[in-house]
Design a protein around this motif. Structure first.
Motif, PDB file in Angstrom:
ATOM      1  N   LEU A  63      -5.722   4.870   8.947  1.00  0.00           N
ATOM      2  CA  LEU A  63      -4.881   4.059   8.074  1.00  0.00           C
ATOM      3  C   LEU A  63      -4.647   4.817   6.779  1.00  0.00           C
ATOM      4  O   LEU A  63      -5.564   5.433   6.249  1.00  0.00           O
ATOM      5  CB  LEU A  63      -5.550   2.712   7.768  1.00  0.00           C
ATOM      6  CG  LEU A  63      -6.064   1.901   8.958  1.00  0.00           C
ATOM      7  CD1 LEU A  63      -6.578   0.543   8.480  1.00  0.00           C
ATOM      8  CD2 LEU A  63      -4.988   1.731  10.018  1.00  0.00           C
ATOM      9  N   THR A  94      -3.302   4.712   2.780  1.00  0.00           N
ATOM     10  CA  THR A  94      -2.962   3.826   1.670  1.00  0.00           C
ATOM     11  C   THR A  94      -1.601   4.166   1.092  1.00  0.00           C
ATOM     12  O   THR A  94      -0.783   3.274   0.869  1.00  0.00           O
ATOM     13  CB  THR A  94      -4.018   3.879   0.552  1.00  0.00           C
ATOM     14  OG1 THR A  94      -4.167   5.242   0.103  1.00  0.00           O
ATOM     15  CG2 THR A  94      -5.346   3.325   1.016  1.00  0.00           C
ATOM     16  N   GLY A 148       2.105   2.041   5.490  1.00  0.00           N
ATOM     17  CA  GLY A 148       3.135   1.142   5.015  1.00  0.00           C
ATOM     18  C   GLY A 148       4.511   1.640   5.409  1.00  0.00           C
ATOM     19  O   GLY A 148       4.810   2.838   5.317  1.00  0.00           O
ATOM     20  N   ASP A 191       3.986  -6.336   4.926  1.00  0.00           N
ATOM     21  CA  ASP A 191       3.025  -7.251   4.318  1.00  0.00           C
ATOM     22  C   ASP A 191       2.494  -8.280   5.315  1.00  0.00           C
ATOM     23  O   ASP A 191       3.256  -8.902   6.061  1.00  0.00           O
ATOM     24  CB  ASP A 191       3.699  -7.973   3.144  1.00  0.00           C
ATOM     25  CG  ASP A 191       2.714  -8.762   2.302  1.00  0.00           C
ATOM     26  OD1 ASP A 191       1.604  -8.253   2.057  1.00  0.00           O
ATOM     27  OD2 ASP A 191       3.049  -9.894   1.881  1.00  0.00           O
ATOM     28  N   THR A 210      -6.002  -6.379   7.505  1.00  0.00           N
ATOM     29  CA  THR A 210      -4.697  -6.917   7.151  1.00  0.00           C
ATOM     30  C   THR A 210      -4.059  -6.030   6.096  1.00  0.00           C
ATOM     31  O   THR A 210      -4.703  -5.654   5.112  1.00  0.00           O
ATOM     32  CB  THR A 210      -4.819  -8.346   6.614  1.00  0.00           C
ATOM     33  OG1 THR A 210      -5.403  -9.183   7.624  1.00  0.00           O
ATOM     34  CG2 THR A 210      -3.453  -8.910   6.235  1.00  0.00           C
ATOM     35  N   ALA A 211      -2.802  -5.690   6.317  1.00  0.00           N
ATOM     36  CA  ALA A 211      -2.045  -4.884   5.360  1.00  0.00           C
ATOM     37  C   ALA A 211      -1.407  -5.804   4.328  1.00  0.00           C
ATOM     38  O   ALA A 211      -0.745  -6.770   4.680  1.00  0.00           O
ATOM     39  CB  ALA A 211      -0.964  -4.090   6.084  1.00  0.00           C
ATOM     40  N   THR A 268      -0.022   0.564   0.369  1.00  0.00           N
ATOM     41  CA  THR A 268      -0.579  -0.545   1.145  1.00  0.00           C
ATOM     42  C   THR A 268      -2.047  -0.760   0.811  1.00  0.00           C
ATOM     43  O   THR A 268      -2.866   0.155   0.911  1.00  0.00           O
ATOM     44  CB  THR A 268      -0.429  -0.279   2.657  1.00  0.00           C
ATOM     45  OG1 THR A 268       0.967  -0.142   2.964  1.00  0.00           O
ATOM     46  CG2 THR A 268      -1.009  -1.423   3.469  1.00  0.00           C
ATOM     47  N   TRP A 279      -5.401  -2.575   1.962  1.00  0.00           N
ATOM     48  CA  TRP A 279      -5.972  -3.070   3.216  1.00  0.00           C
ATOM     49  C   TRP A 279      -7.131  -4.019   2.914  1.00  0.00           C
ATOM     50  O   TRP A 279      -7.918  -3.768   1.994  1.00  0.00           O
ATOM     51  CB  TRP A 279      -6.461  -1.908   4.077  1.00  0.00           C
ATOM     52  CG  TRP A 279      -5.351  -1.020   4.554  1.00  0.00           C
ATOM     53  CD1 TRP A 279      -4.881   0.116   3.965  1.00  0.00           C
ATOM     54  CD2 TRP A 279      -4.546  -1.221   5.708  1.00  0.00           C
ATOM     55  NE1 TRP A 279      -3.829   0.644   4.682  1.00  0.00           N
ATOM     56  CE2 TRP A 279      -3.603  -0.158   5.759  1.00  0.00           C
ATOM     57  CE3 TRP A 279      -4.512  -2.191   6.722  1.00  0.00           C
ATOM     58  CZ2 TRP A 279      -2.658  -0.039   6.782  1.00  0.00           C
ATOM     59  CZ3 TRP A 279      -3.568  -2.074   7.738  1.00  0.00           C
ATOM     60  CH2 TRP A 279      -2.662  -1.004   7.757  1.00  0.00           C
ATOM     61  N   CYS A 295      -4.616  -0.218  -2.902  1.00  0.00           N
ATOM     62  CA  CYS A 295      -3.755   0.932  -3.167  1.00  0.00           C
ATOM     63  C   CYS A 295      -3.547   0.996  -4.681  1.00  0.00           C
ATOM     64  O   CYS A 295      -3.616  -0.017  -5.383  1.00  0.00           O
ATOM     65  CB  CYS A 295      -2.418   0.800  -2.448  1.00  0.00           C
ATOM     66  SG  CYS A 295      -1.478   2.346  -2.390  1.00  0.00           S
TER      67      CYS A 295
END
Length: 310
Positions: free
Chosen positions: A119, A121, A145, A179, A191-192, A203, A205, A222
């Motif tokens: 993932l 950021t 994102g 989102d 969850t973003a 983003t 998290w 972020c």
């Protein structure tokens, strides 16, 4: 719309201090860190300058809470989340740190091939540049994102700044998230939360971990620091001011028992890690920390916007 994903080369850059991520070189929290970032980010920047030494200084991995382990360098964070179906890596740090992060993952007891997801950021070299090499090494799927997908796949950061362009190795993104969309590996779900401004796809998290006497809310925020971003007349990102304001406000609505930022000194992550290793199992629990960061970010943003508007 909520969506769930269930999963059974050296960079070329101009090297200015301070960093686009903001905060890595500012030292201890002897004053408002976010304010200090904003002040430093408005200072003159010089091409060819070296990154802060802490960014590439090795840091042994250490447990944080539940399934989360720190696997970054001393000055740039990467977090490993162990799940029932493999592991998730949050951020890859610098390109030159990729090998260090891989070794830390293995030292934390996770074979590199078991990292199934990376993932991201945000699309800046200090957090995303190492992702390409790690993905090549283990074939992990990359999630970021949606607003940063193009930047990650071209290696060109988004927006306009006062320090120019710092390129990084491009990486294919397997999924762009918006989102409140979720990512699930095994029984673990993150969850973003879209927090654009620092970059269009920045983003945050969030996740929950089981603990006694209650589950703990974890937030990987972020950056909402300005850190050199052009707020006035940014033709590449005309909505940057409104995005910053919305993101800061949204972060203020989140509850976090544990805050784990990309620049570890923002939450004293390394110091808390030493306390955790010494036996303090509550070292990372601080529900007051995120509201403080948000308040300082708002003050710093307003000051930077006023200065750029003059």
């Amino acid at each position: 719309m909520m969506q769930t994903l269930a999963l059974t080369a050296p960079s070329v850059r101009l090297r200015p201090p301070p960093p686009p991520g903001g905060g890595g070189s500012l030292g201890r929290r002897t004053k408002s860190l976010v304010g200090a970032i904003a002040i430093a980010a408005s200072a003159p920047l010089f091409l060819g300058a070296a990154d802060p030494p802490a960014w590439t200084r090795p840091q042994a991995p250490f447990p944080i809470a539940g399934p989360i382990t720190y696997v970054g360098s001393e000055g740039i964070a990467a977090y490993l989340i162990k799940t029932s179906a493999g592991a998730i890596l949050l951020d890859g740090t610098l390109a030159e740190n990729a090998g260090m992060v891989e070794r830390n993952i293995v030292a934390a007891g996770v074979p590199l091939r078991d990292v199934k997801l990376i993932l991201v950021t945000h699309a800046h070299f200090d957090h995303a540049a190492g992702v390409a090499a790690i993905k090549r090494a283990n074939g992990a799927r990359v999630v970021a994102g949606a607003g940063d997908v193009r930047a990650l796949e071209t290696g060109v950061p988004p927006g306009e700044t006062n320090y120019g362009v710092i390129r990084f190795p491009a990486v294919d993104v397997d999924r762009g998230v918006r989102d409140r969309e979720t990512v699930t590996l095994g029984t673990t779900t993150l969850t973003a939360r879209a927090t654009p401004g620092h970059t269009p796809g920045c983003t945050t998290w969030t996740m929950r971990i089981l603990a006694k006497p209650r589950p703990l809310a974890v937030v990987f925020p972020c950056s909402v620091s300005v850190a050199g971003n052009r707020l006035i007349g940014n033709r590449a990102y005309p909505g940057i001011v409104a995005d910053y304001r919305r993101s800061i406000a949204m972060l203020g609505t989140l509850h976090a028992d544990i805050v784990l930022p990309s620049h570890p000194e923002l939450a004293d992550v390394i110091a808390r890690g030493k306390r955790r290793q010494a036996g303090d199992t509550t070292a990372f629990i601080d529900p007051t920390l995120l509201p403080k960061i948000v308040a300082e970010a708002k003050t710093a943003f307003d000051a930077d916007l006023a200065k750029q508007a003059r």
